[in-house]
Design a protein around this motif. Structure first.
Motif, PDB file in Angstrom:
ATOM      1  N   LYS A  18     -17.717   1.829  29.003  1.00 31.72           N
ATOM      2  CA  LYS A  18     -16.426   2.491  29.178  1.00 31.72           C
ATOM      3  C   LYS A  18     -16.394   3.266  30.498  1.00 31.72           C
ATOM      4  CE  LYS A  18     -17.340   6.811  26.610  1.00 31.72           C
ATOM      5  NZ  LYS A  18     -16.829   7.672  25.535  1.00 31.72           N
ATOM      6  N   GLY A  19     -15.228   3.265  31.075  1.00 31.07           N
ATOM      7  CA  GLY A  19     -15.039   3.849  32.393  1.00 31.07           C
ATOM      8  C   GLY A  19     -15.109   2.825  33.498  1.00 31.07           C
ATOM      9  N   PHE A  20     -15.823   1.702  33.256  1.00 35.34           N
ATOM     10  CA  PHE A  20     -16.011   0.657  34.263  1.00 35.34           C
ATOM     11  C   PHE A  20     -15.176  -0.589  33.971  1.00 35.34           C
ATOM     12  CE2 PHE A  20     -19.897   3.185  34.327  1.00 35.34           C
ATOM     13  CZ  PHE A  20     -20.142   3.355  35.679  1.00 35.34           C
ATOM     14  N   GLU A  21     -14.194  -0.490  33.085  1.00 33.17           N
ATOM     15  CA  GLU A  21     -13.405  -1.661  32.711  1.00 33.17           C
ATOM     16  C   GLU A  21     -12.749  -2.294  33.949  1.00 33.17           C
ATOM     17  OE1 GLU A  21     -13.250   1.301  29.268  1.00 33.17           O
ATOM     18  OE2 GLU A  21     -13.029   1.371  31.455  1.00 33.17           O
ATOM     19  N   LYS A  22     -12.671  -3.638  33.926  1.00 33.85           N
ATOM     20  CA  LYS A  22     -12.048  -4.436  34.987  1.00 33.85           C
ATOM     21  C   LYS A  22     -12.774  -4.319  36.324  1.00 33.85           C
ATOM     22  CE  LYS A  22      -7.602  -5.061  35.099  1.00 33.85           C
ATOM     23  NZ  LYS A  22      -6.140  -4.854  35.229  1.00 33.85           N
ATOM     24  N   MET A  23     -14.030  -3.842  36.287  1.00 32.85           N
ATOM     25  CA  MET A  23     -14.832  -3.730  37.495  1.00 32.85           C
ATOM     26  C   MET A  23     -16.009  -4.701  37.383  1.00 32.85           C
ATOM     27  SD  MET A  23     -13.313  -1.227  39.070  1.00 32.85           S
ATOM     28  CE  MET A  23     -14.540  -1.054  40.342  1.00 32.85           C
TER      29      MET A  23
END
Length: 561
Positions: A413-418
């Motif tokens: 979480k926090g890094f979504e779509k990265m």
């Protein structure tokens, strides 16, 4: 008259579509992890948690830069993609500020439309991530937009002008409190415009209102933070900070580089010859003078800004749209060219898109590369001859590089779509698994000297605070010897359960090298993996206490944990 009104409505609609349409493109994309975006994230995340700048963390910048990103964290959560949404807002804000300036200067509708297209495609479109060297300019443009509206629009009520001057001072101070160099240059430009306007119509009260407003706002912001040591952190060239005012650097950048700035300047000066010949008449042309002063001031600011804010190297290209607008206006006036109708709009737009094709072609090229011949890199031809082309004439000897085509997404979480190097994702998963095994329901004490600042949200762990605690760890930029000594003592006393240190040997103390030596003495190196940079020439090292017996080879990440 109806036809004119209809054309104005058409250009207005097109302007809004250009500003908003190009700005929202990033919302539909996925992204590789952005170099240096850790700074944007951590400042916004700390303010999202309610931490107070200078009281809970120190920064050599003002905290104006993090106001919008922290607001978007409140609205959408502390995710990396919330930063992209924040930048979409900043791009829209900058576009409409530029449009307002062009309207206040009475630029012809079609030239204004094309100038907005130049602004959006040359300056906003590729800025997907918030960065202080961009935000400082956006706030400056908003301040200048309010100032030009106060100077060059007719209002029956004087109080409207006074409110606009106050708002101009507010945003220009916000620009200064985002980045001192750009904000200071923006203030000088605003004062030059204001002084001309007051001399020209002999109304000096507006100058007094603006200066008083700026000083009141500055005192209201600075005074409450005096007790939190803002004077130590806020960089105006005093020790331990380094002044970036170097005559030699300015001379090198302006005389040895700055081709576009000098080209525009020469062309503008040539086009101004008729106006200079009848200067007394030109001086009375308020609109013409403000437009010329603004453009020349922007060119001067861009020439200086590229030295005082040297990273990224293209952060000063906000000048193109102003120069284009003035040059196009002067040419059409002197050559008696009439710009009207759809033919002029389409022809002008095609020329602008051809001029700035480099900003969008790389995205189109990703699609074309799949079927256009010649895009593949061949080393041997079908006849057996060696093939040398622009794609392979140099041999890449970097065996550590991981091309972005091999990067992967993560569910952390926090890094979504990265997407990041597989090594980075696997390394973060091991850190989270270590925390789950050793600190079930508790927070470890963490020192995270890496670009992976969203781990504070993903793990989570408690961020350290204090008026002497730096927001980021670049020695000589974001922290100084005083802070290095503080961390050295903490490491020697083994105050941290885990330390994540990014070793970037080609960067000058990006994370202080001396602290790595102390870590190697007092902690155990448990793991090492690639940092999410391009090229992948830095490693993230994970240190744990020497009595920590966790077997990192067997750690398994589970989202449920």
């Amino acid at each position: 008259m109806p036809g004119l009104l209809e054309r104005n409505r058409t250009t207005t609609v097109l302007e809004c579509l250009i500003i908003c349409g190009l700005a929202i493109v990033p919302l539909f994309l996925t992204f590789p992890y952005r170099v240096n975006i850790f700074l944007s994230y951590e400042g916004a995340y700390r303010m999202y948690l309610g931490q107070v700048p200078y009281k809970d963390f120190g920064t050599p910048l003002g905290f104006g830069f993090w106001l919008v990103p922290s607001l978007f964290f409140k609205l959408f959560g502390p995710h990396m993609m919330s930063l992209v949404k924040a930048q979409v807002f900043m791009n829209i804000l900058g576009g409409f500020a530029f449009r307002s300036m062009m309207r206040s200067l009475n630029v012809q509708p079609i030239i204004r439309l094309l100038s907005i297209l130049v602004f959006a495609i040359s300056y906003s479109f590729f800025n997907f991530w918030p960065w202080y060297n961009h935000s400082v300019i956006v706030y400056e443009f908003v301040g200048l937009a309010f100032l030009l509206a106060a100077l060059n629009r007719e209002y029956k009520q004087a109080w409207i002008v006074y409110i606009q001057l106050f708002l101009s001072a507010t945003f220009l101070f916000l620009s200064f409190f985002t980045k001192q160099d750009g904000g200071g240059l923006g203030l000088l430009l605003a004062l030059a415009l204001l002084v001309y306007g007051c001399i020209q119509d002999r109304k000096y009260l507006r100058l007094g209102i603006f200066i008083a407003s700026y000083l009141i706002i500055a005192l209201a912001v600075f005074l409450p933070f005096q007790k939190y040591n803002i004077g130590y952190w806020f960089n105006h060239g005093q020790p331990p900070h380094n002044s970036r005012l170097s005559v030699a650097d300015f001379a090198d950048a302006i005389m040895g580089e700055s081709q576009w700035i000098k080209f525009y300047l020469v062309l503008i000066l040539l086009l101004l010859i008729p106006a200079i010949k009848q200067f007394s008449k030109t001086w009375e042309d308020r609109n013409f003078m403000l437009f010329t002063l603004l453009t020349l001031g922007i060119l001067a600011e861009a020439a200086l800004f590229q030295v005082t804010s040297y990273t990224p190297p293209d952060n000063n290209i906000f000048f193109h749209s102003f120069a284009f607008a003035l040059i196009a206006s002067l040419l059409t006036s002197q050559l008696h060219i009439k710009l009207d109708g759809w033919k002029a709009i389409i022809a002008g737009a095609c020329l602008v898109l051809l001029w700035w094709s480099g900003t969008y072609w790389k995205y189109i090229d990703r699609v074309f590369a799949r079927f256009l011949p010649g895009k593949e890199v061949a080393n041997v031809s079908p006849t057996g001859e060696n093939v040398v082309s622009k794609h392979n004439f140099m041999i890449n000897l970097d065996t550590t590089d991981v091309p972005t085509s091999e990067w992967v997404f993560t569910s952390i979480k926090g890094f979504e779509k990265m997407y990041m190097p597989p090594s980075t994702v696997h390394g973060m998963e091991k850190v989270l698994a270590w925390k789950a095994v050793n600190f079930q329901g508790k927070m470890p004490k963490v020192l995270n000297m890496t670009e992976l600042t969203p781990l504070a949200y993903a793990m989570p762990y408690q961020l350290e605070t204090g008026s002497n605690y730096p927001l980021w760890y670049h020695l000589g930029v974001g922290m100084f010897n005083k802070q290095l000594q503080l961390f050295t003592r903490k490491v020697q006393r083994q105050e941290y359960d885990i330390v994540m240190y990014e070793y970037a040997p080609t960067l000058n103390n990006f994370f202080p090298f001396a602290l790595r030596e102390t870590l190697q003495q007092h902690y155990r190196l448990a793991d090492s993996f690639l940092a999410p940079r391009r090229p992948t020439n830095a490693n993230i090292e994970v240190y744990v206490r020497k009595n920590d017996t966790t077997d990192w080879e067997t750690l398994q990440y589970s989202e449920s944990k």
